[in-house]
Design a protein around this motif. Structure first.
Motif, PDB file in Angstrom:
ATOM      1  N   VAL A  99       5.136  -1.163   9.583  1.00 54.26           N
ATOM      2  CA  VAL A  99       4.080  -0.682   9.389  1.00 54.26           C
ATOM      3  C   VAL A  99       3.747   0.356   8.323  1.00 54.26           C
ATOM      4  CG1 VAL A  99       1.997   0.420  10.617  1.00 54.26           C
ATOM      5  CG2 VAL A  99       3.512  -1.322  11.589  1.00 54.26           C
ATOM      6  N   ALA A 100       2.654  -0.334   7.563  1.00 57.97           N
ATOM      7  CA  ALA A 100       3.242   0.742   6.202  1.00 57.97           C
ATOM      8  C   ALA A 100       1.951   2.142   6.362  1.00 57.97           C
ATOM      9  CB  ALA A 100       2.240  -0.168   5.267  1.00 57.97           C
ATOM     10  N   GLY A 101       1.363   1.505   7.525  1.00 59.14           N
ATOM     11  CA  GLY A 101       0.010   3.172   8.022  1.00 59.14           C
ATOM     12  C   GLY A 101      -1.173   2.924   7.419  1.00 59.14           C
ATOM     13  N   ARG A 102      -1.238   2.291   5.681  1.00 61.47           N
ATOM     14  CA  ARG A 102      -2.269   2.154   4.745  1.00 61.47           C
ATOM     15  C   ARG A 102      -2.679   1.003   4.348  1.00 61.47           C
ATOM     16  NH1 ARG A 102      -0.923   6.312  -0.189  1.00 61.47           N
ATOM     17  NH2 ARG A 102       0.111   7.273   1.536  1.00 61.47           N
ATOM     18  N   ASP A 103      -3.992   0.660   4.008  1.00 62.99           N
ATOM     19  CA  ASP A 103      -4.561  -0.692   3.688  1.00 62.99           C
ATOM     20  C   ASP A 103      -3.941  -0.885   1.941  1.00 62.99           C
ATOM     21  OD1 ASP A 103      -5.321  -1.524   6.365  1.00 62.99           O
ATOM     22  OD2 ASP A 103      -7.401  -0.860   5.949  1.00 62.99           O
ATOM     23  N   ALA A 104      -3.849  -1.893   1.752  1.00 57.36           N
ATOM     24  CA  ALA A 104      -3.774  -1.913   0.348  1.00 57.36           C
ATOM     25  C   ALA A 104      -4.873  -2.214   0.035  1.00 57.36           C
ATOM     26  CB  ALA A 104      -2.946  -3.545  -0.041  1.00 57.36           C
ATOM     27  N   ALA A 105      -4.451  -1.777  -1.654  1.00 57.46           N
ATOM     28  CA  ALA A 105      -6.281  -1.363  -2.190  1.00 57.46           C
ATOM     29  C   ALA A 105      -7.137  -2.440  -1.993  1.00 57.46           C
ATOM     30  CB  ALA A 105      -5.757  -0.916  -3.697  1.00 57.46           C
ATOM     31  N   CYS A 106      -6.460  -3.442  -2.972  1.00 59.24           N
ATOM     32  CA  CYS A 106      -7.917  -4.666  -1.855  1.00 59.24           C
ATOM     33  C   CYS A 106      -7.950  -5.322  -0.911  1.00 59.24           C
ATOM     34  CB  CYS A 106      -6.418  -6.100  -2.758  1.00 59.24           C
ATOM     35  SG  CYS A 106      -5.900  -6.476  -1.501  1.00 59.24           S
ATOM     36  N   VAL A 107      -7.449  -5.076  -0.179  1.00 61.21           N
ATOM     37  CA  VAL A 107      -7.751  -4.831   1.474  1.00 61.21           C
ATOM     38  C   VAL A 107      -8.895  -3.867   1.675  1.00 61.21           C
ATOM     39  CG1 VAL A 107      -7.326  -4.290   4.471  1.00 61.21           C
ATOM     40  CG2 VAL A 107      -5.736  -5.985   2.474  1.00 61.21           C
ATOM     41  N   THR A 108      -8.823  -2.216   0.717  1.00 58.55           N
ATOM     42  CA  THR A 108      -9.688  -1.533   1.096  1.00 58.55           C
ATOM     43  C   THR A 108     -10.801  -2.295  -0.173  1.00 58.55           C
ATOM     44  OG1 THR A 108      -8.715   0.507   1.797  1.00 58.55           O
ATOM     45  CG2 THR A 108     -10.425   0.468   0.615  1.00 58.55           C
ATOM     46  N   GLN A 109     -10.737  -2.334  -0.768  1.00 60.90           N
ATOM     47  CA  GLN A 109     -11.910  -2.810  -1.662  1.00 60.90           C
ATOM     48  C   GLN A 109     -12.880  -3.995  -0.909  1.00 60.90           C
ATOM     49  OE1 GLN A 109     -11.827  -2.363  -4.544  1.00 60.90           O
ATOM     50  NE2 GLN A 109     -13.847  -2.993  -5.365  1.00 60.90           N
ATOM     51  N   LEU A 110     -12.610  -5.225  -0.425  1.00 60.53           N
ATOM     52  CA  LEU A 110     -12.996  -6.079   0.096  1.00 60.53           C
ATOM     53  C   LEU A 110     -14.033  -5.700   1.898  1.00 60.53           C
ATOM     54  CD1 LEU A 110     -11.638  -9.627   0.583  1.00 60.53           C
ATOM     55  CD2 LEU A 110     -13.182  -8.063  -1.602  1.00 60.53           C
ATOM     56  N   VAL A 111     -13.436  -4.562   2.778  1.00 65.77           N
ATOM     57  CA  VAL A 111     -12.956  -3.837   4.003  1.00 65.77           C
ATOM     58  C   VAL A 111     -14.786  -2.897   3.342  1.00 65.77           C
ATOM     59  CG1 VAL A 111     -13.061  -2.337   5.507  1.00 65.77           C
ATOM     60  CG2 VAL A 111     -11.296  -4.646   5.225  1.00 65.77           C
ATOM     61  N   ASN A 112     -14.417  -2.135   2.151  1.00 64.37           N
ATOM     62  CA  ASN A 112     -15.472  -1.915   1.749  1.00 64.37           C
ATOM     63  C   ASN A 112     -17.005  -1.941   1.328  1.00 64.37           C
ATOM     64  OD1 ASN A 112     -14.564   0.912   2.214  1.00 64.37           O
ATOM     65  ND2 ASN A 112     -13.602   1.084  -0.136  1.00 64.37           N
ATOM     66  N   ALA A 113     -17.092  -3.403   0.950  1.00 68.05           N
ATOM     67  CA  ALA A 113     -18.229  -4.302   0.658  1.00 68.05           C
ATOM     68  C   ALA A 113     -18.071  -5.424   2.294  1.00 68.05           C
ATOM     69  CB  ALA A 113     -17.302  -5.820  -0.208  1.00 68.05           C
ATOM     70  N   GLY A 114     -18.118  -4.778   3.450  1.00 71.93           N
ATOM     71  CA  GLY A 114     -18.297  -4.842   4.855  1.00 71.93           C
ATOM     72  C   GLY A 114     -17.537  -6.102   5.293  1.00 71.93           C
ATOM     73  N   ALA A 115     -16.313  -6.688   4.992  1.00 73.31           N
ATOM     74  CA  ALA A 115     -15.820  -7.767   5.319  1.00 73.31           C
ATOM     75  C   ALA A 115     -14.769  -7.234   6.360  1.00 73.31           C
ATOM     76  CB  ALA A 115     -15.031  -8.148   4.350  1.00 73.31           C
ATOM     77  N   ILE A 116     -14.054  -7.960   7.670  1.00 75.41           N
ATOM     78  CA  ILE A 116     -14.084  -7.361   8.865  1.00 75.41           C
ATOM     79  C   ILE A 116     -12.262  -8.278   8.701  1.00 75.41           C
ATOM     80  CG2 ILE A 116     -13.366  -8.118  10.947  1.00 75.41           C
ATOM     81  CD1 ILE A 116     -17.010  -8.881  11.048  1.00 75.41           C
ATOM     82  N   VAL A 117     -11.203  -7.583   8.982  1.00 75.82           N
ATOM     83  CA  VAL A 117      -9.674  -8.216   8.826  1.00 75.82           C
ATOM     84  C   VAL A 117      -9.349  -8.607  10.058  1.00 75.82           C
ATOM     85  CG1 VAL A 117      -7.445  -7.573   8.532  1.00 75.82           C
ATOM     86  CG2 VAL A 117      -9.212  -6.604   7.146  1.00 75.82           C
TER      87      VAL A 117
END
Length: 424
Positions: A99-117
């Motif tokens: 478990v990395a403990g943090r999101d990759a930059a690309c995940v953060t990018q889309l989550v900040n744009a409203g997406a849902i993992v």
């Protein structure tokens, strides 16, 4: 009859939510219902975060305004891309509980744009050639391709509207073609790859799977790019059969020719572009760069866990060991020369039309298909989009590939929307 929410494209879902005809929670639930129905056959997922997705959707539904261009859209995250709470296994027993403990930059990018993992989608081992457990949803006895197998299959089977992919050889465009979804590999370096397990640093490129070309414009908007509208004038299209045309299946060669005629009938100016014979060694050049760089990044795994690496990956790394400094320099020189050739091409054409794969997805699950029509474009770093077009003799999807100049991704997305409208 209205589509079930899970069958909507991201663009359609965004429109319905803006009209208050759909809630993010309803979209998440429809996706989870589809996964429950089909995952036992398709095996697209490595892990799901159903409760996390529900909580995120409920929070978004309470917002008075959209968070961003992907507000409420569920995502499949390829399992070499780090996520904060779910394991990132990289398709290897070495990282089974990591478990990395943090999101990759690309995940953060889309989550900040409203997406849902929604969860982590299956990858081949370290995004290489050793197949994972995923089946092609169009025919469960056929491969979904690799390495982004789970994301492509999940989007194709209407489990999720958008899936992350990465391409080092043909790992986005080929599974996109095999599963009959839109696939986008950006210009090399277009997105921050921090938090993505490296295979070959000078080749690894982020990509996505969607249902429509317009969905790609939403993703680009999430990265701060202003989507280009489809041009009013018809494009100048270079029909690029490539030097490996005879390795495409006859029915796929015919399909590319039909696509070219269809675009010509739609107003495009389609002319042949003959790939220079000097491009022949680019396949070898790509493989040398890829395997050599892989030996640099997988030294720790080879040293500590050689027994947990697949025979195929072990053999590939041994090929990389044998690549000399002179061979690597020659590979880079050939890349520079080919890019110089392309500079003149873009004075004549807006984009090239070429095969995305040899043909339909091969039967069996142990072989993910030949990336021969992807390797050289990946080496050159050009943006590429695969668009579904027709089916092969076994009823499996076929696709065409569009290639454009470096850093012209938004314009390529616009042209893809134009092409998609003519080929649909």
């Amino acid at each position: 009859m209205a589509k079930s929410p899970n069958r909507l494209s991201a663009s359609e879902a965004i429109l319905r939510m803006s009209q208050k005809r759909l809630k993010a929670r309803d979209l998440v639930e429809a996706c989870l219902d589809r996964i429950e129905l089909r995952e036992g056959q398709v095996h697209a997922w490595e892990a799901l975060d159903a409760e996390g997705a529900r909580k995120r959707a409920d929070m978004l539904d309470k917002r008075a305004r959209p968070v961003g261009p992907l507000h409420g859209i569920p995502l499949a995250v390829k399992d070499i891309i780090s996520t904060r709470t779910m394991p990132t296994t990289c398709g290897s027993p070495i990282y089974r509980d990591h478990v990395a403990g943090r999101d990759a930059a690309c995940v953060t990018q889309l989550v900040n744009a409203g997406a849902i993992v929604l969860g982590k989608s299956v990858t081949t081992e370290f995004a290489g050639a050793h197949a994972g457990k995923t089946h092609n949803p169009h025919n469960l006895r056929h491969t979904p391709g690799g390495s982004s197998s789970g994301s492509a299959a999940a989007v194709a089977d209407t489990m999720v509207p958008i899936g992350y992919g990465t391409q080092t050889s043909g790992s986005v465009i080929r599974p996109g073609a095999f599963n009959g979804v839109v696939a986008y590999k950006g210009t090399f370096g277009w997105a921050d790859t921090t938090g993505i397990k490296t295979y070959a640093r000078s080749l690894d490129t982020l990509g996505f799977f969607t249902r429509t070309a317009n969905d790609l414009a939403l993703i680009r908007a999430a990265y701060g790019h202003a989507p280009a509208d489809p041009p009013q004038h018809a494009p100048r299209v270079g029909l690029c059969r490539t030097l490996w045309w005879d390795q495409a299946e006859p029915y796929n060669r015919k399909n590319i020719e039909v696509a070219a005629r269809t675009l010509r009938a739609g107003g495009a100016r389609v002319r042949d572009w003959e790939m220079p014979e000097s491009w022949g060694p680019l396949i070898t050049a790509h493989n040398r760069v890829m395997t050599k760089e892989a030996t640099q990044h997988y030294g720790p795994e080879r040293a500590r866990f050689p027994h947990l690496l697949s025979p195929g990956l072990t053999a590939s790394l041994e090929v990389g060991d044998s690549v000399t400094r002179a061979q690597l320099a020659d590979a880079k020189k050939r890349k520079r020369r080919a890019l110089a050739d392309l500079a003149a091409v873009w004075e004549r054409f807006d984009f090239l039309l070429a095969p995305a794969a040899r043909g339909e997805a091969p039967a069996g699950l142990g072989y993910t298909g030949d990336p021969i029509f992807n390797r050289f474009w990946t080496l050159l770093g050009t943006p590429c989009i695969a668009l579904p077009f027709n089916a092969g003799p076994f009823g499996l999807p076929l696709s065409v590939q569009l290639i454009a100049p470096l850093r012209s991704d938004d314009q390529l997305v616009a042209w893809a929307r134009w092409v998609e409208a003519r080929l649909s």
